[in-house]
Design an enzyme around this catalytic site. Structure first.
Site, PDB file in Angstrom:
ATOM      1  CE  LYS A   1       8.492  -7.726   7.838  1.00 25.12           C
ATOM      2  NZ  LYS A   1       7.233  -7.176   8.340  1.00 25.12           N
TER       3      LYS A   1
ATOM      4  CG  ASP B   1      -0.984  -3.054   5.867  1.00 26.53           C
ATOM      5  OD1 ASP B   1      -1.965  -2.686   5.180  1.00 26.53           O
ATOM      6  OD2 ASP B   1       0.061  -3.492   5.374  1.00 26.53           O
TER       7      ASP B   1
END
Length: 742
Positions: free
Chosen positions: A439, A536
């Site tokens: 990432k 989230d």
């Protein structure tokens, strides 16, 4: 003032400032023998024009009437035009709804913009809403498809409003996606401003150029006096991208594809300036004549070339003669008059030495740069933690920048497996053939480096079959890289909503994925030390491995908290449609915020529908949670459920999970169950499903009997019997947002 039936008049207040530099004015040239003036406008550049034959096509045709310029059937107020940027500055109307003491609409304006040739600049504009009882829609077209986005702003009193802040308290703002065309605005209110009428009688919504609107508490009662605000449109030639055979760019120019996803634009080649849309609009820049003071170290040695220039040095000197290059320096070898043989030897050795030295210097700079990033990103602090705690050995790997660069084939675009608001994810292959997900974040907050390192250490220790494993990080790059285990089967969102697979996912599989996700969140809330709030939770952050086992991922918005402690967020983060309404109003983050988001995921698993529906749907069905709770209240649950799962003889189970989702979606966090209670309920339902007989009626009786027993022993969160108290308030606090998530 209403907008329906009214055209927006567009007066050109002035395309360019009168004091603009000569080169800038040249770039705005009109076609020869064409008027470039209208009222206060001194320069109307081609491809625009006001008489036939003076503009490229009807998209750029303007009219000049009594000092007012108009374009096409819709007359727009333009304050600036840019050939280089391909942009028009216009004035756009503000949408509003104003209320009386009874909460009835007293005055409203729902403006629209319909200019098919232009797109709304996503880099220059933002969508905003103002009010203390406000939610607003922007409906438009994106990439040829219907599109909707929203913004919510609430507050209880004017003292809670902070001037200059637009984070959801009195004011909210949302980024515009690229490629947006033709839109209409609608400002709405939850309660008709009845409780705040004295200081905020109206709800407002508008698209405005960034930096042109600075919110203050005064706007809550006087914004209606502002009819229009600046906005920027992008323009381009046609709808097709660059085609070398038929583009209209003139000589010494080239065409390029703009970022707005439509058409193409022209620009002068390097060394030329002017209007690239005219056949001879790009003129050679006379560098030596116009700018020789800043070009060559010896001005008289500047030589003009077509599209460029060159500098030279006197005899016995070497270099390129440019001030921005090597300049001129005395060639000592020539001056000394050494013998040719010696000269060759002396030249060859220094050149080789210089090349080798240059390579060494570059390598040292690279090493020092990586060391600097490593220190800035908390590398030394991480090493101290790992050295002090032997138990962390093997759980957190510090990867080198070279190792991850090689693993991702220098971050090959073909290896991108995901992109979002926090960064890009690449598939990588380590030297031991381990497949990983790398990432690459977009930004890093240097003030939060210590907190970031602590989170890396703690998250890398989490070892749960339903949580994506954080393997380590790389701190030698400007923005730290995170390395996760690779999960092969995509996201729950793709699995659930793809037309080829969504309608075939069985209830047994859906229930298992729900139970596994709940177990992962329960572990993060209860077993992790310190506890972790994900913040989230949504289907696109739930990955599926080769056996379709659920794994919770993407902790980019997560927060670590102390036990029995909540956090007040300075900026509300998450995805519209899944955001806890209590968190949205108070900015107070708790574990119950994840419970609410998980409730929305449960509803998606039950219905097969997305959290936010298309604006073409009836308004009451736009928010899936509101529509679901309405059906549950009216005893129409099976009208909204995925049709094929209701035919599996599991009506009792479906009702139980629906009631569990209802409890998770309670407006008040204290009324929601904990994730541990949710996980227990779902696992209990799975056990019943596994051990029940084949006969559907018998299975339903077994399920009901088990749940009656489980209900008597459960905690205060009785998901099987609790009524839909608080449904209406849930409608009032519905979370609205864009269809495409974060």
């Amino acid at each position: 003032m209403g907008f329906h039936g009214m055209l927006m008049q567009l007066t050109w207040v002035g395309v360019l400032l009168s004091g603009m530099a000569a080169a800038g004015v040249a770039a705005q040239l009109p076609r020869s023998n064409c008027s470039d003036r209208c009222g206060h406008v001194d320069h109307i550049p081609f491809p625009f024009g006001i008489t036939e034959g003076c503009y490229l096509n009807k998209d750029f045709g303007l009219k000049c009437m009594s000092g007012v310029l108009t374009t096409g059937d819709l007359e727009l107020v333009v304050t600036n035009i840019s050939i280089q940027e391909g942009q028009l500055d216009i004035l756009m109307y503000v949408a509003f709804q104003c209320f009386n003491v009874l909460g009835d609409v007293q005055d409203s304006n729902n403006p629209f913009l319909s200019v098919p040739s232009y797109t709304i600049s996503n880099t220059q504009n933002e969508f905003m809403a103002v009010g203390c009882d406000t939610y607003a829609y922007l409906n438009g077209t994106l990439n040829g498809l219907p599109f909707r986005m929203g913004c919510i702003s609430v507050c209880q009193n004017i003292t809670s409003v902070v001037d200059g802040s637009c984070s959801g308290i009195g004011c909210c703002h949302v980024e515009i996606p690229p490629g947006l065309k033709n839109f209409n605005l609608k400002a709405n209110s939850y309660k008709g401003h009845t409780e705040i009428l004295s200081f905020n009688p109206c709800t407002y919504a508008f698209v405005v150029k960034k930096g042109e609107f600075n919110f203050s508490s005064d706007h809550l009662h006087n914004l209606k006096g502002i009819k229009t605000l600046p906005m920027v449109l992008d323009w381009a030639i046609g709808n097709e991208r660059c085609n070398k055979s038929n583009f209209v760019c003139g000589g010494n120019s080239e065409c390029y594809d703009p970022d707005n996803r439509y058409g193409y634009r022209c620009k002068c080649k390097a060394g030329y300036e002017g209007n690239p849309y005219l056949s001879d609009g790009c003129k050679d820049v006379k560098e030596c004549q116009d700018r020789k003071v800043s070009m060559c170290t010896i001005p008289k040695r500047c030589v003009e070339r077509k599209g460029n220039y060159a500098c030279s040095c006197p005899k016995l000197h070497r270099g390129d003669g440019r001030k921005d290059g090597t300049g001129c320096e005395l060639n000592l070898i020539s001056v000394s008059g050494l013998a040719i043989g010696l000269g060759i030897g002396f030249i060859f050795v220094p050149v080789c030495s210089i090349l080798g030295l240059n390579l060494i210097i570059k390598q040292r700079k690279l090493i020092k740069r990586r060391e600097r990033f490593f220190r800035q990103n908390g590398g030394l602090y991480l090493k101290q933690i790992l050295s002090r705690q032997e138990s962390l050995a093997g759980t957190t790997t510090i990867f080198s920048a070279e190792e991850l660069k090689k693993a991702s084939n220098n971050y090959d675009e073909n290896l991108i497996i995901g992109e979002g608001g926090f960064g890009t994810v690449y598939k990588g292959f380590l030297s031991d053939n381990t497949i990983v997900a790398i990432k690459k974040s977009k930004v890093v907050d240097r003030s939060q480096i210590e907190q970031f390192i602590n989170e890396v250490v703690i998250l890398s220790q989490i070892n749960h079959r339903n949580v994506v494993k954080l393997l380590g990080c790389c701190l030698e790059t400007e923005v730290p890289l995170l390395v996760y285990e690779f999960v092969s089967n995509g996201t729950l969102f793709q699995y659930l909503h793809h037309e080829s697979t969504g309608s075939t996912v069985s209830w047994e599989t859906r229930l298992r994925i729900a139970a596994e996700t709940a177990e992962a969140l329960s572990y993060l809330h209860s077993a992790a030390s310190p506890p972790v709030i994900h913040r989230d939770i949504k289907p696109s952050n739930i990955l599926l491995d080769a056996s379709y086992t659920a794994k919770v991922s993407d902790f980019g918005a997560s927060r670590l908290i102390s036990l029995d402690q909540t956090q007040v967020a300075t900026i509300v983060q998450g995805t519209l449609g899944y955001l806890d309404p209590e968190y949205l109003q108070t900015s107070r983050l708790t574990e119950k915020s994840d419970v609410y988001s998980f409730g929305v995921v449960l509803v998606e698993l039950l219905t097969g529908k997305k959290a936010l529906q298309s604006f073409k749907m009836p308004e009451e069905e736009t928010s899936l949670t509101i529509y679901f709770l309405s059906c549950l209240k009216e005893d129409r649950l099976f009208d909204v459920l995925e049709k094929h799962i209701t035919n599996e003889g599991n009506r009792v189970e479906l009702k139980e999970v629906a009631n569990l989702a209802k409890m998770c979606l309670s407006v008040k966090g204290e009324d929601r169950p904990t994730m541990k209670q949710v996980a227990t309920e779902l696992e209990g339902l799975r056990k019943i499903q596994k051990h029940s007989g084949v006969n559907a009626d018998s299975k339903s009786e077994d399920t009901a009997e088990y749940l009656r027993g489980a209900s008597s022993a459960s905690s205060k969160y009785d998901v099987t019997n609790k009524s839909i108290a608080g449904y209406d308030s849930m409608r009032d606090d519905a979370v609205l947002g864009s269809d495409d998530g974060r």
